[in-house]
Design a protein around this motif. Structure first.
Motif, PDB file in Angstrom:
ATOM      1  N   SER A 214       0.841  -1.205   0.000  1.00  0.00           N
ATOM      2  CA  SER A 214       0.000   0.000   0.000  1.00  0.00           C
ATOM      3  C   SER A 214       0.874   1.252   0.000  1.00  0.00           C
ATOM      4  N   GLU A 215       2.007   1.202   0.691  1.00  0.00           N
ATOM      5  CA  GLU A 215       2.914   2.359   0.700  1.00  0.00           C
ATOM      6  C   GLU A 215       3.501   2.609  -0.689  1.00  0.00           C
ATOM      7  N   ALA A 216       3.843   1.513  -1.394  1.00  0.00           N
ATOM      8  CA  ALA A 216       4.451   1.659  -2.727  1.00  0.00           C
ATOM      9  C   ALA A 216       3.466   2.230  -3.740  1.00  0.00           C
ATOM     10  N   VAL A 217       2.170   2.046  -3.462  1.00  0.00           N
ATOM     11  CA  VAL A 217       1.165   2.612  -4.376  1.00  0.00           C
ATOM     12  C   VAL A 217       1.177   4.142  -4.282  1.00  0.00           C
ATOM     13  N   ILE A 218       1.557   4.666  -3.138  1.00  0.00           N
ATOM     14  CA  ILE A 218       1.634   6.131  -2.973  1.00  0.00           C
ATOM     15  C   ILE A 218       3.017   6.648  -3.375  1.00  0.00           C
ATOM     16  N   ASP A 219       4.073   6.037  -2.835  1.00  0.00           N
ATOM     17  CA  ASP A 219       5.430   6.507  -3.128  1.00  0.00           C
ATOM     18  C   ASP A 219       6.374   5.310  -3.139  1.00  0.00           C
TER      19      ASP A 219
ATOM     20  N   LEU B 287       4.329   3.195  -7.626  1.00  0.00           N
ATOM     21  CA  LEU B 287       4.753   1.984  -8.347  1.00  0.00           C
ATOM     22  C   LEU B 287       3.936   1.786  -9.618  1.00  0.00           C
ATOM     23  N   ILE B 288       2.639   2.134  -9.548  1.00  0.00           N
ATOM     24  CA  ILE B 288       1.758   1.846 -10.688  1.00  0.00           C
ATOM     25  C   ILE B 288       1.646   3.013 -11.666  1.00  0.00           C
ATOM     26  N   GLU B 289       2.522   4.029 -11.500  1.00  0.00           N
ATOM     27  CA  GLU B 289       2.520   5.107 -12.497  1.00  0.00           C
ATOM     28  C   GLU B 289       3.906   5.330 -13.093  1.00  0.00           C
ATOM     29  N   ILE B 290       4.822   4.361 -12.878  1.00  0.00           N
ATOM     30  CA  ILE B 290       6.135   4.488 -13.519  1.00  0.00           C
ATOM     31  C   ILE B 290       6.256   3.467 -14.645  1.00  0.00           C
ATOM     32  N   SER B 291       7.196   3.716 -15.547  1.00  0.00           N
ATOM     33  CA  SER B 291       7.398   2.793 -16.671  1.00  0.00           C
ATOM     34  C   SER B 291       7.856   1.429 -16.176  1.00  0.00           C
ATOM     35  N   HIS B 292       7.324   0.397 -16.831  1.00  0.00           N
ATOM     36  CA  HIS B 292       7.797  -0.945 -16.499  1.00  0.00           C
ATOM     37  C   HIS B 292       9.231  -1.148 -16.993  1.00  0.00           C
ATOM     38  N   ARG B 293       9.720  -0.227 -17.831  1.00  0.00           N
ATOM     39  CA  ARG B 293      11.106  -0.321 -18.305  1.00  0.00           C
ATOM     40  C   ARG B 293      12.055   0.546 -17.471  1.00  0.00           C
ATOM     41  N   SER B 294      11.517   1.170 -16.416  1.00  0.00           N
ATOM     42  CA  SER B 294      12.383   1.973 -15.540  1.00  0.00           C
ATOM     43  C   SER B 294      13.274   1.031 -14.741  1.00  0.00           C
ATOM     44  N   LYS B 295      14.422   1.558 -14.291  1.00  0.00           N
ATOM     45  CA  LYS B 295      15.351   0.665 -13.577  1.00  0.00           C
ATOM     46  C   LYS B 295      14.732   0.191 -12.259  1.00  0.00           C
TER      47      LYS B 295
ATOM     48  N   PRO C  75       3.965  -5.751 -18.293  1.00  0.00           N
ATOM     49  CA  PRO C  75       3.619  -6.789 -17.304  1.00  0.00           C
ATOM     50  C   PRO C  75       2.660  -6.232 -16.243  1.00  0.00           C
ATOM     51  N   PRO C  76       1.972  -7.112 -15.526  1.00  0.00           N
ATOM     52  CA  PRO C  76       1.081  -6.654 -14.445  1.00  0.00           C
ATOM     53  C   PRO C  76       1.932  -6.180 -13.262  1.00  0.00           C
ATOM     54  N   VAL C  77       2.295  -4.897 -13.281  1.00  0.00           N
ATOM     55  CA  VAL C  77       3.337  -4.405 -12.365  1.00  0.00           C
ATOM     56  C   VAL C  77       2.971  -4.580 -10.888  1.00  0.00           C
ATOM     57  N   PHE C  78       1.734  -4.269 -10.532  1.00  0.00           N
ATOM     58  CA  PHE C  78       1.367  -4.376  -9.109  1.00  0.00           C
ATOM     59  C   PHE C  78       1.341  -5.830  -8.622  1.00  0.00           C
ATOM     60  N   PRO C  79       0.664  -6.755  -9.322  1.00  0.00           N
ATOM     61  CA  PRO C  79       0.716  -8.165  -8.876  1.00  0.00           C
ATOM     62  C   PRO C  79       2.142  -8.720  -8.815  1.00  0.00           C
ATOM     63  N   VAL C  80       2.997  -8.328  -9.754  1.00  0.00           N
ATOM     64  CA  VAL C  80       4.381  -8.832  -9.715  1.00  0.00           C
ATOM     65  C   VAL C  80       5.097  -8.267  -8.487  1.00  0.00           C
TER      66      VAL C  80
END
Ligand SMILES: *Cc1c(COP(=O)(O)O)cnc(C)c1O
Length: 353
Positions: free
Chosen positions: A22-27, A35-43, A235-240
């Motif tokens: 839940s914290e990663a969803v905010i920052d 987490l769910i608003e950054i590129s899946h190709r980001s480092k 990819p499904p970034v949050f489930p992963v």
């Protein structure tokens, strides 16, 4: 009040995992971004995918030569991906029918070619695991459902000799130590023992890539996902990410061997109560009982209202049996603390007072 969650799936996850997720969803990582608003190709996200895959390999002690994929479409899509990738035109697939999920896998395989059901426990309402059957040596693969989530039975052995082995491990992956070098494809929807729904873990032996010789669409081709590191598309970034957190949690707990010990203690506690409490009857044959999904019924159905009230008052959630079986099903996945199982056992004893 925080409930005791016995749901079969989606199901219980460790509290600390839910908090971190839940914290990663905010920052995420202090980036000032979710987490769910950054590129899946980001480092930062590539590190998540790499870590999730590495943890699967480490926790399951996978030998060299296997790829770990995180795909979408649920275990239900794997029902068709397996034959698409493994069954050549004019080939033969073998299946063991141990319940509703096996049946669905069989139905999909039949679209691709000859599908032989080598054994079934349908004759007794799927309350046991068939044994002592022959697997045709010319089968292109044999498919097993390792744990029957609905009926509460679990395979201990995976017969078939040299025939390629495909296993639906959706509801018991990471719950017990198994020798993965015997398997060629293992798949598991995340939502039973690993994370939220939305991703499926697929473990595939690289040697089987291209085996069916079919013109497999890219999104259904194991080799395509393996080559792209599960980044062929978004990819499904949050489930992963949540799966990665759960696997980190499992590693901190001592890994699969340690959790297996705990799972056995939890299962024993509950099965002991079922066997010793005259108000309850176990559903599955004793030697085939699952340590993940415990199925039972009331000896006297007229006590249902009373038991449901006791359970609800104790904060017990999700113990209703699958609509096809009835009765009760307590799912006691990795994240379920033994204290919650004790709460259920106490409620069962309360019924007799
Ligand atoms: C839940 C379950 C499935 C279906 O998974 P989806 O991700 O919903 O497609 C398949 N097999 C088993 C053993 C399951 O428990």
């Amino acid at each position: 009040m925080k409930k005791h969650n016995f749901s079969a799936g989606p199901s219980i996850l460790p509290q600390e995992v839910l908090k971190k997720a839940s914290e990663a969803v905010i920052d995420f990582n202090g980036l000032g971004l979710s987490l769910i608003e950054i590129s899946h190709r980001s480092k930062d996200f590539i590190a998540v995918m790499d870590k999730a895959q590495a943890l699967v390999k480490e926790l399951l002690e996978l030998p060299e030569g296997y790829s770990v994929l995180f795909v979408q479409g649920g275990a239900s899509t794997e029902f068709l991906m397996a034959p698409y990738n493994l069954l050549p035109e004019g080939g033969k697939a073998a299946y063991v029918d141990t319940g509703a999920w096996s049946k669905k896998a069989i139905t999909e395989a039949q679209r691709f070619g000859e599908t032989v059901v080598v054994a079934s426990s349908k004759d007794k309402g799927y309350n046991y695991i068939p044994k002592g059957y022959d697997v045709p040596a010319d089968a292109d693969y044999i498919h097993f459902t390792s744990n029957n989530t609905i009926f509460g039975t679990q395979l201990k052995d995976f017969p078939g000799g040299d025939v390629l082995k495909v296993v639906d491990m959706s509801s018991d992956i990471f719950s017990r130590k198994l020798d993965f070098s015997q398997f060629d494809v293992v798949y598991a929807g995340a939502q039973k023992n690993m994370g939220p729904s939305g991703t499926t873990l697929v473990i595939v032996k690289d040697a089987i890539f291209g085996k069916s010789g079919r013109n497999v669409p890219a999104m259904l081709d194991y080799a395509v996902h393996a080559k792209a590191g599960s980044m062929f598309n978004t990819p499904p970034v949050f489930p992963v990410y949540v799966s990665m957190l759960t696997l980190e949690w499992l590693k901190e707990k001592g890994g699969v061997e340690a959790i297996e010990k705990l799972n056995n203690e939890k299962a024993e506690l509950l099965y002991n109560e079922i066997d010793n409490n005259p108000a309850f009857v176990g559903f599955a044959a004793k030697e085939d009982r699952s340590n993940m999904n415990v199925t039972f019924t009331l000896a006297d159905e007229s006590q249902k209202e009373k038991f449901d009230a006791i359970a609800a008052a104790a904060g017990i959630s999700g113990i209703n049996g699958h609509r096809s079986v009835g009765g009760y099903r307590a799912s006691i996945y990795n994240a379920m603390p033994i204290e919650s199982v004790q709460v259920l056992v106490n409620a069962m004893q309360e019924l007799n007072k």
